[in-house]
Scaffold this motif. Sequence first.
Motif, PDB file in Angstrom:
ATOM      1  N   CYS A   9      -7.959  -0.384  -7.786  1.00  0.00           N
ATOM      2  CA  CYS A   9      -6.827  -0.372  -6.772  1.00  0.00           C
ATOM      3  C   CYS A   9      -6.875  -1.546  -5.878  1.00  0.00           C
ATOM      4  N   PHE A  10      -7.936  -1.341  -4.766  1.00  0.00           N
ATOM      5  CA  PHE A  10      -8.280  -2.338  -3.883  1.00  0.00           C
ATOM      6  C   PHE A  10      -8.110  -3.923  -4.582  1.00  0.00           C
TER       7      PHE A  10
ATOM      8  N   GLU B 246       4.814  16.172 -16.915  1.00  0.00           N
ATOM      9  CA  GLU B 246       4.192  14.898 -17.751  1.00  0.00           C
ATOM     10  C   GLU B 246       4.163  14.022 -16.863  1.00  0.00           C
ATOM     11  N   PRO B 247       3.078  12.822 -17.054  1.00  0.00           N
ATOM     12  CA  PRO B 247       1.817  13.178 -17.980  1.00  0.00           C
ATOM     13  C   PRO B 247       0.813  14.015 -16.955  1.00  0.00           C
ATOM     14  N   ASN B 248       1.062  14.669 -16.333  1.00  0.00           N
ATOM     15  CA  ASN B 248       0.004  15.455 -15.530  1.00  0.00           C
ATOM     16  C   ASN B 248      -1.166  14.739 -14.931  1.00  0.00           C
ATOM     17  N   LEU B 249      -0.809  13.795 -14.209  1.00  0.00           N
ATOM     18  CA  LEU B 249      -1.778  12.972 -13.533  1.00  0.00           C
ATOM     19  C   LEU B 249      -2.286  13.663 -12.166  1.00  0.00           C
ATOM     20  N   SER B 250      -3.630  13.138 -11.747  1.00  0.00           N
ATOM     21  CA  SER B 250      -3.900  13.606 -10.584  1.00  0.00           C
ATOM     22  C   SER B 250      -3.591  12.852  -9.454  1.00  0.00           C
ATOM     23  N   VAL B 251      -3.686  12.922  -8.315  1.00  0.00           N
ATOM     24  CA  VAL B 251      -2.908  11.958  -7.203  1.00  0.00           C
ATOM     25  C   VAL B 251      -3.787  10.597  -7.345  1.00  0.00           C
ATOM     26  N   THR B 252      -5.167  10.648  -7.666  1.00  0.00           N
ATOM     27  CA  THR B 252      -5.723   9.355  -7.909  1.00  0.00           C
ATOM     28  C   THR B 252      -5.164   8.575  -9.038  1.00  0.00           C
ATOM     29  N   ASP B 253      -5.039   9.115 -10.226  1.00  0.00           N
ATOM     30  CA  ASP B 253      -4.493   8.657 -11.357  1.00  0.00           C
ATOM     31  C   ASP B 253      -3.191   8.152 -11.263  1.00  0.00           C
ATOM     32  N   ALA B 254      -2.396   8.969 -10.556  1.00  0.00           N
ATOM     33  CA  ALA B 254      -0.944   8.399 -10.292  1.00  0.00           C
ATOM     34  C   ALA B 254      -0.840   7.265  -9.350  1.00  0.00           C
ATOM     35  N   VAL B 255      -1.769   7.309  -8.484  1.00  0.00           N
ATOM     36  CA  VAL B 255      -1.722   6.202  -7.606  1.00  0.00           C
ATOM     37  C   VAL B 255      -2.168   4.594  -8.263  1.00  0.00           C
ATOM     38  N   PHE B 256      -3.135   4.927  -9.022  1.00  0.00           N
ATOM     39  CA  PHE B 256      -3.736   3.859  -9.976  1.00  0.00           C
ATOM     40  C   PHE B 256      -2.672   3.300 -10.826  1.00  0.00           C
TER      41      PHE B 256
ATOM     42  N   SER C  46       0.714  -1.342  -0.029  1.00  0.00           N
ATOM     43  CA  SER C  46      -0.062  -0.127  -0.053  1.00  0.00           C
ATOM     44  C   SER C  46       0.909   1.352  -0.133  1.00  0.00           C
ATOM     45  N   VAL C  47       1.813   1.381   0.773  1.00  0.00           N
ATOM     46  CA  VAL C  47       2.591   2.543   1.017  1.00  0.00           C
ATOM     47  C   VAL C  47       3.528   2.628  -0.034  1.00  0.00           C
ATOM     48  N   LEU C  48       4.025   1.504  -0.673  1.00  0.00           N
ATOM     49  CA  LEU C  48       4.960   1.356  -1.921  1.00  0.00           C
ATOM     50  C   LEU C  48       4.035   1.923  -3.260  1.00  0.00           C
ATOM     51  N   GLY C  49       2.878   1.579  -3.311  1.00  0.00           N
ATOM     52  CA  GLY C  49       1.905   2.047  -4.187  1.00  0.00           C
ATOM     53  C   GLY C  49       1.922   3.617  -4.418  1.00  0.00           C
TER      54      GLY C  49
ATOM     55  N   GLY D  47       1.205  -1.026 -11.807  1.00  0.00           N
ATOM     56  CA  GLY D  47       2.473  -1.496 -12.441  1.00  0.00           C
ATOM     57  C   GLY D  47       3.006  -2.412 -11.331  1.00  0.00           C
ATOM     58  N   LEU D  48       3.067  -2.012  -9.969  1.00  0.00           N
ATOM     59  CA  LEU D  48       3.544  -2.815  -9.002  1.00  0.00           C
ATOM     60  C   LEU D  48       2.788  -4.365  -8.961  1.00  0.00           C
TER      61      LEU D  48
END
Length: 484
Positions: free
Chosen positions: A460-461, A93-103, A78-81, A108-109
């Motif tokens: 994500c969950f 770039e790519p200018n992601l929101s926090v939600t999109d960045a975490v997703f 969770s923390v690593l994500g 990926g992980l």
Amino acid sequence: MQFTVVQRILGLLLALFSTTMLPPVVVSLLFGDGFYESFLLAFGLTLATGIMLWLPVRNIRRDLRLRDGFLVVVLFWSVLGTFGALPFAVGAEPNLSVTDAVFESISGLTTTGATVITGLDHLPPSLLYYRQQLQWLGGMGIIVLAVAVLPMLGVGGMQLYRAETPGPMKDNKLTPRITETAKALWYIYLGLTVACVLAYWVAGMSFFDAVGHAFSTVAIGGFSTHDASMGFFQDKPLIEMIAIIFMLASGVNFALHFLAWRSLNLRPYLRDAEFRTYAIVLGALAVITSSYLYLAEVFPNASQAVLHGVFQAVSIGTTTGFTSADYSQWPGFLPVVLLFASFVGGCAGSTGGGMKVIRFLLLIKQGLREILRLIHPHAIITIKVGGKPLPSRVVESVWGFFATYVAIFAILLLLLMFTGLDQVTAFSAVAASMNNLGPGLGDVAAHYGNISDFAKWLLCFAMLLGRLEIFTLLVLLTPAFWRK
């Protein structure tokens, strides 16, 4: 619960993970894309957090218990994500929101391969490399890597290894010590990666693309450096053939690779019931897909129908998620049957997702046993795998896993439909996330950028549930886990 022990290990693991943001800095400097500052900032924040967690409890030297191991595994992913999302969030770039960045980071992980990013062909090379690297690190499980490193720091690893691999595994300890087991698995993983890089490079990929796609192929991830995925190389059929070989190899239990390498023969594969089932399922799926594509005249000739059919069957069946064509637009039942194949997934102990072939095999055997019991109600019928009877506890755990999987799937499906998604999109999104597949159908066939933030957090969950095989995460939600 030993929270100070958990905090110390989490701090060490987070500090270790921060170093993985340095290779993209090198890539940025080599290509001159000017993105290195974002990675240096992410590296500094991650390292500082890890040190702050570790320093207050650095002298704690108590043994790690299994219950602590489960907490470390879930917290770390969770923390690593979250921290893995920093390069996506802090850069221009790519200018992601926090939600999109975490997703994107968790996708990926967990080697899911679902993306919210479009225009991959125009992204900075260092960010493209970082996405592929995330999948490679997640492929065998960063916790397993840490098991090989942490003993040198004074932390035992067996509890972490057991928490990371809760499924029905054979040969849990391939070598006498868990550290040696983790190293053996990573040597095989690294060897497959290097071989895949060289094969892609020789077949016509640039070295950058070869490394990136080898990372996601061996990890059964599915991220690509191009929007068209493997379809970008459609004029080089040899590349698709190489991908098929390495996807198949990566979907096999790595314990079998180790045993075959150690004995220098193929008997471990041939004697393994799970491997035989794996080959039969993917073989049948490839024949059905190729035949239907040919009969429906989707491609101009038989060779293309066979190549695309086999490639997509292996890619979806192993939960890799590469696409050589838009399979969601294929005629008839093909898109659905391919999606259903991802529920079976790869073998236990592989980098593949899904429920795992061994569970699928045991469910079939249990179903057949119940039919025989109706015919012979007083007979004692045992379930055997590889000629050996299985303890009833194993069969019960598989049924428990399946029932829990179905229940969670239904709940997530209803919640996604509540957000406004249609049935096909919602069903395929949950399936693609829980099975760590990536591409779905409907509105999530190409990317996940258009769904709501709430839906992305739900998925994500689902990805974490799939990567940790459900129980590792759910056990933390039970009151009994927290009782002394």
